[in-house]
Scaffold this motif. Structure first.
Motif, PDB file in Angstrom:
ATOM      1  N   ASP A 333       0.812  -1.217   0.000  1.00  0.00           N
ATOM      2  CA  ASP A 333       0.000   0.000   0.000  1.00  0.00           C
ATOM      3  C   ASP A 333       0.847   1.269   0.000  1.00  0.00           C
ATOM      4  O   ASP A 333       0.301   2.377  -0.071  1.00  0.00           O
ATOM      5  N   ASP A 334       2.156   1.107   0.080  1.00  0.00           N
ATOM      6  CA  ASP A 334       3.077   2.241   0.068  1.00  0.00           C
ATOM      7  C   ASP A 334       3.424   2.569  -1.383  1.00  0.00           C
ATOM      8  O   ASP A 334       3.888   1.705  -2.127  1.00  0.00           O
ATOM      9  N   ALA A 335       3.205   3.824  -1.781  1.00  0.00           N
ATOM     10  CA  ALA A 335       3.478   4.210  -3.168  1.00  0.00           C
ATOM     11  C   ALA A 335       4.938   3.961  -3.542  1.00  0.00           C
ATOM     12  O   ALA A 335       5.238   3.643  -4.698  1.00  0.00           O
ATOM     13  N   ALA A 336       5.850   4.094  -2.568  1.00  0.00           N
ATOM     14  CA  ALA A 336       7.271   3.900  -2.851  1.00  0.00           C
ATOM     15  C   ALA A 336       7.590   2.464  -3.241  1.00  0.00           C
ATOM     16  O   ALA A 336       8.610   2.207  -3.895  1.00  0.00           O
ATOM     17  N   TYR A 337       6.739   1.515  -2.837  1.00  0.00           N
ATOM     18  CA  TYR A 337       6.996   0.114  -3.173  1.00  0.00           C
ATOM     19  C   TYR A 337       6.830  -0.141  -4.673  1.00  0.00           C
ATOM     20  O   TYR A 337       7.410  -1.083  -5.209  1.00  0.00           O
ATOM     21  N   GLY A 338       6.050   0.698  -5.353  1.00  0.00           N
ATOM     22  CA  GLY A 338       5.780   0.457  -6.771  1.00  0.00           C
ATOM     23  C   GLY A 338       7.029   0.355  -7.617  1.00  0.00           C
ATOM     24  O   GLY A 338       7.140  -0.524  -8.484  1.00  0.00           O
ATOM     25  N   LEU A 339       7.998   1.248  -7.388  1.00  0.00           N
ATOM     26  CA  LEU A 339       9.234   1.216  -8.174  1.00  0.00           C
ATOM     27  C   LEU A 339      10.034  -0.043  -7.865  1.00  0.00           C
ATOM     28  O   LEU A 339      10.580  -0.683  -8.779  1.00  0.00           O
ATOM     29  N   LEU A 340      10.098  -0.430  -6.594  1.00  0.00           N
ATOM     30  CA  LEU A 340      10.807  -1.658  -6.239  1.00  0.00           C
ATOM     31  C   LEU A 340      10.131  -2.859  -6.889  1.00  0.00           C
ATOM     32  O   LEU A 340      10.808  -3.743  -7.429  1.00  0.00           O
ATOM     33  N   ARG A 341       8.810  -2.899  -6.850  1.00  0.00           N
ATOM     34  CA  ARG A 341       8.085  -4.019  -7.460  1.00  0.00           C
ATOM     35  C   ARG A 341       8.440  -4.134  -8.941  1.00  0.00           C
ATOM     36  O   ARG A 341       8.660  -5.230  -9.459  1.00  0.00           O
ATOM     37  N   TRP A 342       8.481  -2.988  -9.625  1.00  0.00           N
ATOM     38  CA  TRP A 342       8.812  -2.989 -11.057  1.00  0.00           C
ATOM     39  C   TRP A 342      10.217  -3.548 -11.286  1.00  0.00           C
ATOM     40  O   TRP A 342      10.431  -4.368 -12.175  1.00  0.00           O
ATOM     41  N   LYS A 343      11.176  -3.135 -10.463  1.00  0.00           N
ATOM     42  CA  LYS A 343      12.554  -3.593 -10.634  1.00  0.00           C
ATOM     43  C   LYS A 343      12.718  -5.060 -10.246  1.00  0.00           C
ATOM     44  O   LYS A 343      13.544  -5.772 -10.830  1.00  0.00           O
ATOM     45  N   LEU A 344      11.938  -5.540  -9.280  1.00  0.00           N
ATOM     46  CA  LEU A 344      12.023  -6.948  -8.893  1.00  0.00           C
ATOM     47  C   LEU A 344      11.728  -7.871 -10.066  1.00  0.00           C
ATOM     48  O   LEU A 344      12.226  -8.998 -10.124  1.00  0.00           O
ATOM     49  N   GLY A 345      10.942  -7.380 -11.020  1.00  0.00           N
ATOM     50  CA  GLY A 345      10.599  -8.197 -12.184  1.00  0.00           C
ATOM     51  C   GLY A 345      11.778  -8.546 -13.065  1.00  0.00           C
ATOM     52  O   GLY A 345      11.697  -9.450 -13.901  1.00  0.00           O
ATOM     53  N   THR A 346      12.909  -7.845 -12.901  1.00  0.00           N
ATOM     54  CA  THR A 346      14.101  -8.159 -13.694  1.00  0.00           C
ATOM     55  C   THR A 346      14.844  -9.375 -13.153  1.00  0.00           C
ATOM     56  O   THR A 346      15.770  -9.870 -13.802  1.00  0.00           O
ATOM     57  N   GLY A 347      14.467  -9.832 -11.944  1.00  0.00           N
ATOM     58  CA  GLY A 347      15.161 -10.971 -11.358  1.00  0.00           C
ATOM     59  C   GLY A 347      16.470 -10.629 -10.690  1.00  0.00           C
ATOM     60  O   GLY A 347      17.285 -11.517 -10.422  1.00  0.00           O
ATOM     61  N   GLY A 348      16.678  -9.343 -10.406  1.00  0.00           N
ATOM     62  CA  GLY A 348      17.927  -8.928  -9.760  1.00  0.00           C
ATOM     63  C   GLY A 348      17.869  -9.042  -8.251  1.00  0.00           C
ATOM     64  O   GLY A 348      17.176  -9.911  -7.707  1.00  0.00           O
ATOM     65  N   GLU A 349      18.563  -8.145  -7.572  1.00  0.00           N
ATOM     66  CA  GLU A 349      18.627  -8.212  -6.123  1.00  0.00           C
ATOM     67  C   GLU A 349      18.745  -6.816  -5.521  1.00  0.00           C
ATOM     68  O   GLU A 349      19.274  -5.895  -6.152  1.00  0.00           O
ATOM     69  N   VAL A 350      18.228  -6.666  -4.313  1.00  0.00           N
ATOM     70  CA  VAL A 350      18.418  -5.436  -3.553  1.00  0.00           C
ATOM     71  C   VAL A 350      19.740  -5.553  -2.800  1.00  0.00           C
ATOM     72  O   VAL A 350      20.008  -6.571  -2.154  1.00  0.00           O
ATOM     73  N   VAL A 351      20.547  -4.513  -2.907  1.00  0.00           N
ATOM     74  CA  VAL A 351      21.856  -4.488  -2.264  1.00  0.00           C
ATOM     75  C   VAL A 351      21.889  -3.320  -1.277  1.00  0.00           C
ATOM     76  O   VAL A 351      21.705  -2.169  -1.674  1.00  0.00           O
ATOM     77  N   GLU A 352      22.075  -3.623  -0.009  1.00  0.00           N
ATOM     78  CA  GLU A 352      22.292  -2.566   0.972  1.00  0.00           C
ATOM     79  C   GLU A 352      23.782  -2.255   1.014  1.00  0.00           C
ATOM     80  O   GLU A 352      24.606  -3.145   1.242  1.00  0.00           O
ATOM     81  N   THR A 353      24.143  -1.015   0.765  1.00  0.00           N
ATOM     82  CA  THR A 353      25.548  -0.635   0.802  1.00  0.00           C
ATOM     83  C   THR A 353      25.989  -0.383   2.244  1.00  0.00           C
ATOM     84  O   THR A 353      25.169  -0.337   3.169  1.00  0.00           O
ATOM     85  N   VAL A 354      27.276  -0.198   2.422  1.00  0.00           N
ATOM     86  CA  VAL A 354      27.809   0.151   3.740  1.00  0.00           C
ATOM     87  C   VAL A 354      27.256   1.503   4.184  1.00  0.00           C
ATOM     88  O   VAL A 354      27.173   1.786   5.372  1.00  0.00           O
ATOM     89  N   GLY A 355      26.820   2.325   3.219  1.00  0.00           N
ATOM     90  CA  GLY A 355      26.252   3.625   3.543  1.00  0.00           C
ATOM     91  C   GLY A 355      27.307   4.709   3.654  1.00  0.00           C
ATOM     92  O   GLY A 355      28.500   4.463   3.493  1.00  0.00           O
TER      93      GLY A 355
END
Length: 387
Positions: A333-355
């Motif tokens: 229900d979070d609008a920000a999730y929409g972009l992540l959902r779209w990118k998840l379709g590529t079969g890639g991965e989320v990477v958390e950097t050291v920051g």
């Protein structure tokens, strides 16, 4: 003699380096971001800059960085920022060997505080892992990662021990660059086979509909910017970047190395419906920004455009296709999730950097300026001093 040579090689100094030499020793540790190329300093108006190099006892360049400097109004004091840098041996357990001479140099340069962004991963989540974890109120960091990177974890521990503070913790400001990235491993991969069924259907639909993909030029940037602005309005966010910003970036990056910034356009019946930019440094590739029209979305111009960009990245020898920042939200229900959902379709991965990490340089004046900067950052975010 062997001991003397070893000691000499382990002593590091930091000093300026000419742009041509900097480019010649590019990517010594496979970590040079497009934010670390010489021309990026010309993109960032309002900042001074220097190109620095680490040299060992024999004078060999063993690390590099672009430093951006912003001056305190009315004072000869500077805030130093190393975006997605430096490019050094972050796996070295003695990071102070690299960071101490950097801090010494910046102190002589009259910097009062330093922020840097180690270009290393901390944790990784596969697309399948995150798709199965989507739920109201859930975030990426609530999910057990598929991989915890030992080097990234060691860097974070060592920086904290050395007196650095991770941005976003306690009273410090948050990261300037995205902490969560989306990356698609593409080396030796059948791209379409790795996509979700939805992405595969949408690419086939775009092909059947006659969507055409081409490489654009600087004259196409106004069209790109119009589509980017349309997407920002549709999704309820603002990047704050102007058309002039992208025009300057395109001009200076390609003036440095032709093809370093590329613009891709997808059209249907001679109308441009989507436009995305791609940055290339050596064999590293990033999708930086993109937009699409509100109409004719059923012909799926963005899916086929991304496929084409990934295919070109693969031809360039890139191991990963970096789609840059995503939200950490897994709430449907979070609008920000929409972009992540779209990118998840590529079969890639989320990477958390050291920051990003920050610290003031020694001295009461520097600590006072740093505290004042943090104070005004917080007041600025709260809106209390904005006009």
């Amino acid at each position: 003699m062997r001991t003397e040579v070893s000691i000499r090689q382990h002593q590091l100094t930091v000093g300026e380096i000419e742009p041509l030499h900097y480019r010649a020793v590019a990517d010594l540790h496979d970590d040079r971001s497009f934010l670390q190329i010489p021309s990026w300093a010309q993109v960032k108006t309002g900042w001074a800059s220097e190109l620095l190099a680490w040299r060992d006892g024999d004078g060999r360049v063993v690390g590099t960085t672009l430093v951006l400097f912003r001056q305190v109004p009315g004072l000869s004091r500077w805030y130093a920022y190393l975006p997605e840098g430096p490019d050094i041996d972050w796996a070295d357990p003695w990071l102070e060997r690299w960071l101490d001479p950097l801090l010494d140099y910046l102190e002589r340069r009259e910097a009062f505080a330093v922020r840097l962004g180690p270009p290393k991963a901390l944790r990784r989540w596969q697309a399948a892992t995150l798709r199965s974890a989507v739920a109201p109120g859930r975030r990426v960091d609530h999910v057990l990662p598929d991989v915890v990177e030992p080097v990234g974890s060691a860097i974070a521990d060592r920086l904290r021990t050395l007196g650095w503070r991770r941005c976003g913790e306690q009273e410090s400001a948050g990261d300037a660059q995205p902490r969560y990235l989306f990356q698609v491993p593409i080396a030796g991969r059948d791209l379409v086979a790795g996509f979700s069924k939805e992405w595969q259907r949408n690419i086939r639909k775009a092909m059947r509909s006659g969507v055409d993909v081409r490489l654009g030029a600087e004259r196409d940037l106004p069209t790109f910017y119009e589509l980017l602005s349309t997407t920002e309005r549709r999704n309820g966010f603002r990047s704050g970047r102007s058309l002039a910003y992208y025009q300057r970036q395109y001009r200076v990056m390609n003036g440095e190395v032709p093809g370093q910034m590329r613009l891709y356009l997808s059209s249907w019946q001679d109308e441009v419906l989507a436009a995305h930019t791609m940055n290339v440094v050596g064999r590293r590739v990033w999708y930086q920004a993109g937009g699409s029209a509100d109409h004719r979305r059923e012909v799926r111009p963005s899916h086929i455009l991304q496929w084409k960009m990934m295919a070109d990245a693969q031809k360039l020898g890139a191991e990963r296709y970096d789609m840059r920042g995503v939200s950490a939200s897994l709430d449907p229900d979070d609008a920000a999730y929409g972009l992540l959902r779209w990118k998840l379709g590529t079969g890639g991965e989320v990477v958390e950097t050291v920051g990003e990490w920050e610290r003031p340089l020694p001295g009461p004046i520097n600590h006072t300026l740093h505290r004042a900067m943090i104070h005004f950052r917080h007041r600025g975010r709260s809106g209390k001093v904005r006009r």
